[in-house]
Scaffold this active site. Structure first.
Site, PDB file in Angstrom:
ATOM      1  CG  ASP A   1       4.248  12.970  11.446  1.00 24.69           C
ATOM      2  OD1 ASP A   1       4.176  14.054  10.833  1.00 24.69           O
ATOM      3  OD2 ASP A   1       4.658  11.919  10.916  1.00 24.69           O
TER       4      ASP A   1
ATOM      5  CG  LEU B   1      -1.977  -0.999   1.416  1.00 29.29           C
ATOM      6  CD1 LEU B   1      -2.707  -0.776   2.729  1.00 29.29           C
ATOM      7  CD2 LEU B   1      -2.943  -0.928   0.248  1.00 29.29           C
TER       8      LEU B   1
ATOM      9  N   GLY C   1       7.517   4.302   1.963  1.00 30.76           N
ATOM     10  CA  GLY C   1       8.045   5.632   2.293  1.00 30.76           C
ATOM     11  C   GLY C   1       9.474   5.527   2.782  1.00 30.76           C
ATOM     12  CB  ALA C   2      11.807   8.121   3.976  1.00 29.97           C
TER      13      ALA C   2
ATOM     14  CB  ALA D   1       6.942   2.689   7.568  1.00 27.88           C
TER      15      ALA D   1
ATOM     16  CE  LYS E   1       4.509   2.676  10.386  1.00 26.81           C
ATOM     17  NZ  LYS E   1       3.961   3.857  11.061  1.00 26.81           N
TER      18      LYS E   1
HETATM   19  N1  LIG Z   1      -4.040   0.522   9.711  1.00 28.55           N
HETATM   20  C1  LIG Z   1      -4.000   0.959   8.456  1.00 28.55           C
HETATM   21  N2  LIG Z   1      -5.041   0.746   7.626  1.00 28.55           N
HETATM   22  C2  LIG Z   1      -5.029   1.179   6.351  1.00 28.55           C
HETATM   23  N3  LIG Z   1      -3.996   1.855   5.798  1.00 28.55           N
HETATM   24  C3  LIG Z   1      -2.914   2.079   6.566  1.00 28.55           C
HETATM   25  C4  LIG Z   1      -2.859   1.667   7.928  1.00 28.55           C
HETATM   26  N4  LIG Z   1      -1.660   2.029   8.435  1.00 28.55           N
HETATM   27  C5  LIG Z   1      -1.014   2.659   7.449  1.00 28.55           C
HETATM   28  N5  LIG Z   1      -1.750   2.699   6.305  1.00 28.55           N
HETATM   29  C6  LIG Z   1      -1.383   3.325   5.013  1.00 28.55           C
HETATM   30  O1  LIG Z   1       0.018   3.384   4.892  1.00 28.55           O
HETATM   31  C7  LIG Z   1       0.473   4.746   4.892  1.00 28.55           C
HETATM   32  C8  LIG Z   1       1.771   4.866   5.678  1.00 28.55           C
HETATM   33  O2  LIG Z   1       1.580   4.455   7.004  1.00 28.55           O
HETATM   34  P1  LIG Z   1       2.208   5.298   8.229  1.00 28.55           P
HETATM   35  O3  LIG Z   1       1.710   6.700   8.174  1.00 28.55           O
HETATM   36  O4  LIG Z   1       1.937   4.545   9.481  1.00 28.55           O
HETATM   37  O5  LIG Z   1       3.755   5.212   7.890  1.00 28.55           O
HETATM   38  P2  LIG Z   1       4.886   6.361   7.921  1.00 28.55           P
HETATM   39  O6  LIG Z   1       5.631   6.196   9.195  1.00 28.55           O
HETATM   40  O7  LIG Z   1       4.282   7.701   7.623  1.00 28.55           O
HETATM   41  O8  LIG Z   1       5.813   5.973   6.729  1.00 28.55           O
HETATM   42  P3  LIG Z   1       6.838   6.956   5.948  1.00 28.55           P
HETATM   43  O9  LIG Z   1       7.351   7.941   6.984  1.00 28.55           O
HETATM   44  O10 LIG Z   1       7.866   6.028   5.448  1.00 28.55           O
HETATM   45  O11 LIG Z   1       6.028   7.617   4.863  1.00 28.55           O
HETATM   46  C9  LIG Z   1      -0.668   5.549   5.472  1.00 28.55           C
HETATM   47  O12 LIG Z   1      -0.684   6.899   5.033  1.00 28.55           O
HETATM   48  C10 LIG Z   1      -1.882   4.759   5.002  1.00 28.55           C
HETATM   49  O13 LIG Z   1      -2.218   5.116   3.681  1.00 28.55           O
HETATM   50 MG   LIG Z   2       2.513   8.572   8.038  1.00 28.20          MG
END
Ligand SMILES: Nc1ncnc2c1ncn2[C@@H]1O[C@H](COP(=O)(O)OP(=O)(O)OP(=O)(O)O)[C@@H](O)[C@H]1O
Ligand SMILES: [Mg+2]
Length: 225
Positions: free
Chosen positions: A125, A10, A13-14, A16, A31
């Site tokens: 955040d 889905l 990113g940097a 996750a 994740k």
């Molecule tokens: N529980 C969930 N259900 C559905 N989608 C999810 C869920 N958790 C994360 N996602 C999807 O994955 C994306 C990234 O998750 P998250 O925000 O937890 O990671 P992040 O730490 O921001 O990653 P990065 O910093 O690498 O971008 C979210 O914006 C969402 O679209």
């Molecule tokens: Mg995020």
């Protein structure tokens, strides 16, 4: 049968990678925190672990208190993996871009943020990517790696300020969005009364956080930060 069955990716990113799948047959996501090449490996591993442990601890605590966060179903700290409930829907950023929002939705976003704050947790955040809108149009807050237990007004004020700046910069055509968010934020206290004590003390009242937000906005206007 394997508990986890993997589907499509889905998000990459940097920090996750997020993969869709099922956990015991239920819609789930995995994740995984990604190693960041530019940091020293030991430092990287300890920062990764810290952020992940934080995310797990506070998400579970909030879920237990009934706040709108996904349920966490499995964790592997060594492998930096979390399996949690998949929220079917899309991030607020997309809802706003597609013009699928209305007053009620934005008021409910304010209430969801206030639920975290009433439980003495600041998000750390609060971007429109980290607020998911589910199929029933309920907001769910995700990505609590930078969140903390907080009793001082400043952290809560900053959460609202960050969201305000993002709404202004990325969604300038969504007029009055922040006013609606703040209305919901305050309304929840009117509905539920004063916050209950949390371990560590009393979370601040909404009206005091809103006063602090005004002070933060003045500070930024006059001193740039
Ligand atoms: N529980 C969930 N259900 C559905 N989608 C999810 C869920 N958790 C994360 N996602 C999807 O994955 C994306 C990234 O998750 P998250 O925000 O937890 O990671 P992040 O730490 O921001 O990653 P990065 O910093 O690498 O971008 C979210 O914006 C969402 O679209
Ligand atoms: Mg995020």
């Amino acid at each position: 049968m394997q508990a986890w069955s993997e589907g499509e990716r889905l998000h990459l990113g940097a920090e996750a990678e997020v993969i869709s799948g099922t956990w015991h047959g239920r819609p789930a996501v995995l994740k995984k925190r990604r190693p960041r090449g530019w940091r020293h490996p030991d430092l990287d591993a300890s920062l990764t672990k810290k952020r992940m442990t934080n995310e797990i601890k506070l998400t579970i605590w909030l879920a237990r208190r009934g706040a709108p966060v996904p349920a966490i179903w499995d964790v592997d700290i060594e492998e930096s993996k979390i399996i949690m409930e998949r929220i079917e829907g899309k991030p607020l950023i997309e809802v706003l871009r597609n013009n699928e929002h209305d007053e009620e939705l934005l008021i409910n976003v304010g209430k969801a943020i206030r639920e975290l704050h009433r439980n003495a947790v600041n998000h750390g955040d609060l971007s429109t990517n980290n607020i998911l809108i589910d199929k029933n149009r309920n907001p769910v807050l995700i990505d609590l790696g930078l969140s903390s237990r907080e009793y001082d007004l400043e952290g809560f004020g900053i959460d609202l300020h960050v969201l305000h700046e993002i709404l202004r910069a990325s969604h300038p055509d969504v007029k009055g969005a922040m006013d609606l968010v703040l209305r919901g934020y305050q309304e929840l206290d009117e509905e539920l009364g004063k916050p209950q004590p949390a371990p560590g003390g009393m979370p601040p009242e909404a009206k005091d956080v809103l006063k602090r937000l005004e002070q933060i906005m003045m500070r930024v206007r006059y001193h740039g930060g």
